[in-house]
Design a protein around this motif. Structure first.
Motif, PDB file in Angstrom:
ATOM      1  N   GLN A 149      38.724  48.763  42.116  1.00  0.00           N
ATOM      2  CA  GLN A 149      37.608  47.738  42.268  1.00  0.00           C
ATOM      3  C   GLN A 149      37.798  46.413  41.716  1.00  0.00           C
ATOM      4  O   GLN A 149      37.506  45.349  42.480  1.00  0.00           O
ATOM      5  N   LYS A 150      37.988  46.343  40.411  1.00  0.00           N
ATOM      6  CA  LYS A 150      38.378  45.214  39.836  1.00  0.00           C
ATOM      7  C   LYS A 150      39.323  44.561  40.301  1.00  0.00           C
ATOM      8  O   LYS A 150      39.137  43.258  40.515  1.00  0.00           O
ATOM      9  N   ALA A 151      40.586  45.253  40.621  1.00  0.00           N
ATOM     10  CA  ALA A 151      41.722  44.484  41.115  1.00  0.00           C
ATOM     11  C   ALA A 151      41.381  43.618  42.650  1.00  0.00           C
ATOM     12  O   ALA A 151      41.843  42.589  42.720  1.00  0.00           O
ATOM     13  N   VAL A 152      40.806  44.510  43.168  1.00  0.00           N
ATOM     14  CA  VAL A 152      40.554  43.908  44.858  1.00  0.00           C
ATOM     15  C   VAL A 152      39.609  43.076  44.645  1.00  0.00           C
ATOM     16  O   VAL A 152      39.616  42.018  45.306  1.00  0.00           O
ATOM     17  N   LYS A 153      38.650  42.946  43.959  1.00  0.00           N
ATOM     18  CA  LYS A 153      37.664  41.985  43.795  1.00  0.00           C
ATOM     19  C   LYS A 153      38.077  40.733  43.455  1.00  0.00           C
ATOM     20  O   LYS A 153      37.951  39.462  43.955  1.00  0.00           O
ATOM     21  N   SER A 154      38.791  40.783  42.378  1.00  0.00           N
ATOM     22  CA  SER A 154      39.215  39.540  41.894  1.00  0.00           C
ATOM     23  C   SER A 154      40.389  38.855  42.565  1.00  0.00           C
ATOM     24  O   SER A 154      40.482  37.637  42.815  1.00  0.00           O
ATOM     25  N   TYR A 155      41.184  39.716  43.196  1.00  0.00           N
ATOM     26  CA  TYR A 155      42.348  39.228  43.941  1.00  0.00           C
ATOM     27  C   TYR A 155      41.761  38.536  45.418  1.00  0.00           C
ATOM     28  O   TYR A 155      42.162  37.550  45.630  1.00  0.00           O
ATOM     29  N   VAL A 156      40.990  39.112  45.981  1.00  0.00           N
ATOM     30  CA  VAL A 156      40.320  38.499  47.252  1.00  0.00           C
ATOM     31  C   VAL A 156      39.539  37.445  47.073  1.00  0.00           C
ATOM     32  O   VAL A 156      39.718  36.349  47.875  1.00  0.00           O
ATOM     33  N   GLU A 157      38.765  37.435  45.981  1.00  0.00           N
ATOM     34  CA  GLU A 157      37.976  36.114  45.471  1.00  0.00           C
ATOM     35  C   GLU A 157      38.903  35.064  45.179  1.00  0.00           C
ATOM     36  O   GLU A 157      38.764  33.883  45.807  1.00  0.00           O
ATOM     37  N   GLU A 158      39.900  35.554  44.505  1.00  0.00           N
ATOM     38  CA  GLU A 158      40.893  34.441  44.133  1.00  0.00           C
ATOM     39  C   GLU A 158      41.655  33.688  45.235  1.00  0.00           C
ATOM     40  O   GLU A 158      41.846  32.564  45.414  1.00  0.00           O
ATOM     41  N   ILE A 159      42.113  34.511  46.211  1.00  0.00           N
ATOM     42  CA  ILE A 159      42.932  34.236  47.459  1.00  0.00           C
ATOM     43  C   ILE A 159      42.070  33.416  48.623  1.00  0.00           C
ATOM     44  O   ILE A 159      42.544  32.210  48.798  1.00  0.00           O
ATOM     45  N   THR A 160      40.560  34.170  48.739  1.00  0.00           N
ATOM     46  CA  THR A 160      40.173  33.547  49.820  1.00  0.00           C
ATOM     47  C   THR A 160      39.277  32.429  49.250  1.00  0.00           C
ATOM     48  O   THR A 160      38.556  31.748  50.122  1.00  0.00           O
ATOM     49  N   GLY A 161      38.527  32.625  47.834  1.00  0.00           N
ATOM     50  CA  GLY A 161      37.437  31.676  47.587  1.00  0.00           C
ATOM     51  C   GLY A 161      36.021  32.295  48.201  1.00  0.00           C
ATOM     52  O   GLY A 161      35.104  31.739  48.187  1.00  0.00           O
ATOM     53  N   ILE A 162      36.091  33.440  48.781  1.00  0.00           N
ATOM     54  CA  ILE A 162      35.091  34.168  49.213  1.00  0.00           C
ATOM     55  C   ILE A 162      34.466  35.122  48.377  1.00  0.00           C
ATOM     56  O   ILE A 162      35.329  35.987  48.002  1.00  0.00           O
ATOM     57  N   PRO A 163      33.301  35.014  47.936  1.00  0.00           N
ATOM     58  CA  PRO A 163      32.664  36.207  46.723  1.00  0.00           C
ATOM     59  C   PRO A 163      32.698  37.618  47.546  1.00  0.00           C
ATOM     60  O   PRO A 163      32.295  37.731  48.747  1.00  0.00           O
ATOM     61  N   VAL A 164      33.161  38.532  46.776  1.00  0.00           N
ATOM     62  CA  VAL A 164      32.960  39.935  47.229  1.00  0.00           C
ATOM     63  C   VAL A 164      31.740  40.487  46.361  1.00  0.00           C
ATOM     64  O   VAL A 164      31.707  40.640  45.180  1.00  0.00           O
ATOM     65  N   THR A 165      30.993  40.889  47.211  1.00  0.00           N
ATOM     66  CA  THR A 165      29.892  41.623  46.670  1.00  0.00           C
ATOM     67  C   THR A 165      29.868  43.096  46.190  1.00  0.00           C
ATOM     68  O   THR A 165      29.095  43.455  45.372  1.00  0.00           O
ATOM     69  N   ASN A 166      30.565  43.711  46.917  1.00  0.00           N
ATOM     70  CA  ASN A 166      30.653  45.137  46.806  1.00  0.00           C
ATOM     71  C   ASN A 166      32.158  45.705  47.178  1.00  0.00           C
ATOM     72  O   ASN A 166      32.639  45.363  48.311  1.00  0.00           O
ATOM     73  N   VAL A 167      32.752  46.567  46.197  1.00  0.00           N
ATOM     74  CA  VAL A 167      33.927  47.271  46.728  1.00  0.00           C
ATOM     75  C   VAL A 167      33.472  48.723  46.229  1.00  0.00           C
ATOM     76  O   VAL A 167      33.346  49.212  45.475  1.00  0.00           O
ATOM     77  N   SER A 168      33.692  49.508  47.374  1.00  0.00           N
ATOM     78  CA  SER A 168      33.455  50.900  47.545  1.00  0.00           C
ATOM     79  C   SER A 168      34.843  51.573  47.804  1.00  0.00           C
ATOM     80  O   SER A 168      35.590  51.382  48.428  1.00  0.00           O
ATOM     81  N   VAL A 169      35.015  52.503  46.892  1.00  0.00           N
ATOM     82  CA  VAL A 169      36.163  53.516  46.898  1.00  0.00           C
ATOM     83  C   VAL A 169      35.839  54.757  47.301  1.00  0.00           C
ATOM     84  O   VAL A 169      35.215  55.504  46.774  1.00  0.00           O
ATOM     85  N   TYR A 170      36.717  55.268  48.193  1.00  0.00           N
ATOM     86  CA  TYR A 170      36.432  56.824  48.695  1.00  0.00           C
ATOM     87  C   TYR A 170      37.727  57.196  48.397  1.00  0.00           C
ATOM     88  O   TYR A 170      38.635  57.106  49.161  1.00  0.00           O
TER      89      TYR A 170
END
Length: 185
Positions: A149-170
């Motif tokens: 969750q941490k890795a996906v949130k930070s990576y996507v926000e860093e690369i795209t500049g779009i905030p990630v509000t939620n990362v759900s892992v199933y």
């Protein structure tokens, strides 16, 4: 709503074409003779109510045909979903598929993750990312999911500049590893 109507029209149109095809086959193989055809046409011209019904059916089929012709010629207006941003230099569009691939890339870097699928949903507040994964079972699942969750949130926000509000892992499953240890004698 338009798609439902088009599907219904296509269904009705297909039934009418099927009936006409069966009649053509019957005429072609001689199962419907010429005298039977002439008698049917004579009855058609002698009954004015039947003539009006046939005319209305013909007009409806013509309109349906024109509708399908126009739909086939029109360019698809359905574009892939994207997230749009405006900067001082212009507009930026990032496809949802790109966001999914970025999330997959970040999650695959985590030790213990084996198979991944991602779904990204754009909301007013930012991006919601849902990951479905298979793990190897060698890393504690709570720690693994938190790291993902941490890795996906930070990576996507860093690369795209779009905030990630939620990362759900199933966690869908755990891979069964069949490691055979060889014995040295």
């Amino acid at each position: 709503m338009i798609r439902v109507v088009d599907k219904l029209l296509l269904f009705l149109y297909s039934i009418v074409i099927a009936v006409i095809s069966v009649a053509a086959i019957c005429i072609g193989f001689g199962w419907i003779t010429g005298s039977m055809t002439i008698d049917a046409i004579d009855r058609l011209y002698s009954n004015s109510n039947l003539q009006i019904t046939i005319a209305i059916i013909g007009i409806v089929l013509l309109l349906i045909s024109l509708r399908f012709f126009i739909v086939s010629l029109s360019r698809g207006t359905v574009s892939s979903q994207s997230v749009d941003q405006r900067t001082e230099y212009g507009d930026i569009r990032i496809s949802i598929e790109t966001m999914e691939n970025l999330a997959l890339k970040a999650a695959m870097k985590q030790r213990g993750v084996k198979d991944l699928r991602a779904r990204v949903h754009a909301t007013d507040a930012g991006m919601d990312i849902v990951l479905r994964t298979v793990v190897d079972g060698e890393v504690a699942i709570p720690q693994l999911t938190e790291d993902v969750q941490k890795a996906v949130k930070s990576y996507v926000e860093e690369i795209t500049g779009i905030p990630v509000t939620n990362v759900s892992v199933y966690i869908a499953n755990i891979i069964q590893t069949n490691t055979i240890k060889s014995r040295v004698e």
